[in-house]
Design an enzyme around this catalytic site. Structure first.
Site, PDB file in Angstrom:
ATOM      1  N   ARG A  72      -2.696  -1.325  -7.412  1.00  0.00           N
ATOM      2  CA  ARG A  72      -2.513  -2.352  -6.350  1.00  0.00           C
ATOM      3  C   ARG A  72      -3.608  -3.968  -5.875  1.00  0.00           C
ATOM      4  O   ARG A  72      -3.065  -4.208  -5.657  1.00  0.00           O
ATOM      5  CB  ARG A  72      -3.207  -1.612  -5.287  1.00  0.00           C
ATOM      6  CG  ARG A  72      -3.093  -1.850  -3.656  1.00  0.00           C
ATOM      7  CD  ARG A  72      -3.239  -0.967  -2.455  1.00  0.00           C
ATOM      8  NE  ARG A  72      -2.752  -1.674  -1.428  1.00  0.00           N
ATOM      9  CZ  ARG A  72      -3.852  -1.473  -0.059  1.00  0.00           C
ATOM     10  NH1 ARG A  72      -4.595  -1.487  -0.173  1.00  0.00           N
ATOM     11  NH2 ARG A  72      -3.660  -2.531   1.222  1.00  0.00           N
ATOM     12  N   HIS A  86      -1.914  -7.236  -5.667  1.00  0.00           N
ATOM     13  CA  HIS A  86      -2.575  -8.181  -4.191  1.00  0.00           C
ATOM     14  C   HIS A  86      -3.435  -9.577  -5.308  1.00  0.00           C
ATOM     15  O   HIS A  86      -3.371 -10.602  -4.265  1.00  0.00           O
ATOM     16  CB  HIS A  86      -3.615  -7.245  -3.607  1.00  0.00           C
ATOM     17  CG  HIS A  86      -3.362  -6.515  -2.841  1.00  0.00           C
ATOM     18  ND1 HIS A  86      -3.478  -6.173  -1.288  1.00  0.00           N
ATOM     19  CD2 HIS A  86      -2.183  -5.438  -2.331  1.00  0.00           C
ATOM     20  CE1 HIS A  86      -3.491  -5.131  -0.486  1.00  0.00           C
ATOM     21  NE2 HIS A  86      -1.428  -5.090  -1.165  1.00  0.00           N
ATOM     22  N   ASN A  90      -6.396  -6.675   2.372  1.00  0.00           N
ATOM     23  CA  ASN A  90      -7.505  -6.240   1.499  1.00  0.00           C
ATOM     24  C   ASN A  90      -8.842  -4.618   2.215  1.00  0.00           C
ATOM     25  O   ASN A  90      -9.809  -4.776   1.611  1.00  0.00           O
ATOM     26  CB  ASN A  90      -7.660  -7.600   0.642  1.00  0.00           C
ATOM     27  CG  ASN A  90      -7.113  -7.834  -0.294  1.00  0.00           C
ATOM     28  OD1 ASN A  90      -5.808  -7.347  -0.131  1.00  0.00           O
ATOM     29  ND2 ASN A  90      -7.212  -9.317   0.298  1.00  0.00           N
ATOM     30  N   HIS A 106       4.003   3.379  -4.798  1.00  0.00           N
ATOM     31  CA  HIS A 106       3.935   4.464  -3.766  1.00  0.00           C
ATOM     32  C   HIS A 106       3.863   5.942  -3.966  1.00  0.00           C
ATOM     33  O   HIS A 106       3.472   7.039  -3.372  1.00  0.00           O
ATOM     34  CB  HIS A 106       4.128   4.187  -2.246  1.00  0.00           C
ATOM     35  CG  HIS A 106       3.648   2.714  -2.528  1.00  0.00           C
ATOM     36  ND1 HIS A 106       4.265   2.841  -0.428  1.00  0.00           N
ATOM     37  CD2 HIS A 106       2.572   1.796  -2.033  1.00  0.00           C
ATOM     38  CE1 HIS A 106       3.531   1.265  -0.829  1.00  0.00           C
ATOM     39  NE2 HIS A 106       2.587   0.921  -1.826  1.00  0.00           N
TER      40      HIS A 106
END
Ligand code: HEM
Ligand code: NAG
Ligand code: NAG
Length: 322
Positions: A65, A69, A97, A196
């Site tokens: 992740r 990001h 975040n 996910h």
């Protein structure tokens, strides 16, 4: 820089040149980039990541992740790793975040180990990209070759982190649009969402779905409600994004969708009577197709907005500019 102050060119010409540079930049990434300058780089990163994931499987999810990001904000330039300073606010306190992204310590450890063998040679952006791949592999997912040669930014963008990372309340059209703005296709978006299949989400990010939505399996909603009260208590309580195999990188995420067991609103949007239903069904029944498309999509995501050549820098410490 290529354009010094003495170099006068019209704005349209400059724009064309810059577009050309951007295209050339991603073309310059190469899987063999460190073969001569730091032949042990990849093995060093892999051993640091594997050790971390073995001691805490969720760390693999967190590193994957973190790379996402990074790439969606200013491109894959390690901007997400920059700490705030007295004169500079980075991305870590942005809404998507804050108190949520993790894995910085693993990247710092890998970077220190790489610096010890190859000083100021391997970028934090490349380390994070490779760490994402190694995390997927450590949890049983597909391997793929990572193009290398990214350089690190000297800036970060709090505002872009707030605007460009899609929230879990997104509908399908929002997700398609948000990924398209980054040059990623609908197939890339659906395949990348398969990330996910590992990791955890906080109650506050799925509460409205488990109490308010109708396209959710009733028993699944009830079991998630047990650890996520409707009041604002328990905002931070965690639930696995994939209940069946939370620490295995497999295609179970898509199988869950078929029975309306997507945890986030944005997850179930991919199988909700719309244009991506068929692809979700394909990935649910064909793990090899998912693996191939996920690997290709990770390479595409890893190419977003990269700095190469003389752009940016090779940071010595990932959390601060040199
Ligand atoms: C499609 C749009 C996406 C949305 C709306 C979204 C949203 C979220 C949210 C809300 C969480 C839970 C965060 C928390 O509660 O702390 C999460 C976790 C996670 N996301 Fe996404 N995400 C998306 C796409 C992606 C992509 C493209 C990747 C990577 C390729 C990714 C990888 C992950 C992972 C692995 C976790 C678990 C992290 C952990 O356990 O530390 N997500 N995501
Ligand atoms: C993401 O989608 C939403 C809804 O369409 C939109 O408001 C937002 O501006 C989009 N963000 C980006 C970065 O494309
Ligand atoms: C960045 O912040 C982290 C967490 O607070 C800290 O461990 C690290 O030392 C900081 N980096 C720098 C260069 O100060």
């Amino acid at each position: 820089m290529a354009f010094s102050s003495g170099c006068r060119i019209g704005a349209p010409v400059a724009a064309i040149l810059l577009l050309g540079l951007a295209a050339a930049a991603s073309a310059q990434l190469s899987a063999t980039f460190y073969d001569t300058s730091c032949p042990s780089a990849l093995a060093t990163i892999k051993s640091a990541v594997t050790a971390a994931v073995n001691s805490e499987p969720r760390m693999g999810a967190s590193l994957l992740r973190l790379h996402f990001h990074d790439c969606f904000v200013q491109g894959c330039d390690a901007s997400v790793l920059l700490n705030d300073t007295a004169t500079f606010t980075g991305e870590q306190t942005a809404f998507p975040n804050r108190d949520s992204i993790r894995g910085f310590g693993v990247i710092d450890t890998a970077k220190a180990q790489v610096e010890a063998v190859c000083p100021q040679t391997v970028s934090c952006a490349d380390i994070l990209t490779v760490a994402a791949r190694d995390s997927v592999v450590a949890l049983g997912g597909p391997s793929y070759t990572v193009p290398l040669g990214r350089r690190d930014s000297t800036t970060a963008s709090l505002s872009e982190a707030n605007s460009d990372l899609p929230p879990p309340t997104s509908d399908l059209a929002d997700l398609v649009g948000n990924f398209s703005r980054k040059g990623l296709s609908v197939t890339d978006m659906v395949a990348l969402s398969g990330a996910h299949t590992i990791g955890q989400a906080e109650c506050k990010n799925f509460r409205s779905r488990i109490y308010g939505e109708s396209n959710i399996d009733a028993a699944f909603a009830a079991s998630r409600q047990a650890n996520c009260p409707q009041s604002s208590d328990g905002d931070k309580n965690l639930a696995p994004l994939d209940e069946s195999t939370p620490d295995a990188f497999d295609n179970a995420y898509y199988v869950n969708m078929l029975s309306q067991q997507g945890l986030l609103h944005s997850d179930q949007q991919l199988f909700n009577g719309g244009s991506t239903d068929d692809l979700v069904s394909t990935y649910a029944s064909d793990a090899a197709q998912f693996s191939a498309d996920f690997a290709a999509a990770m390479v595409n995501m890893g190419n977003i907005g990269v700095l190469t050549g003389a752009q940016g820098e090779i940071r010595l410490i990932c959390s601060k500019v040199n």
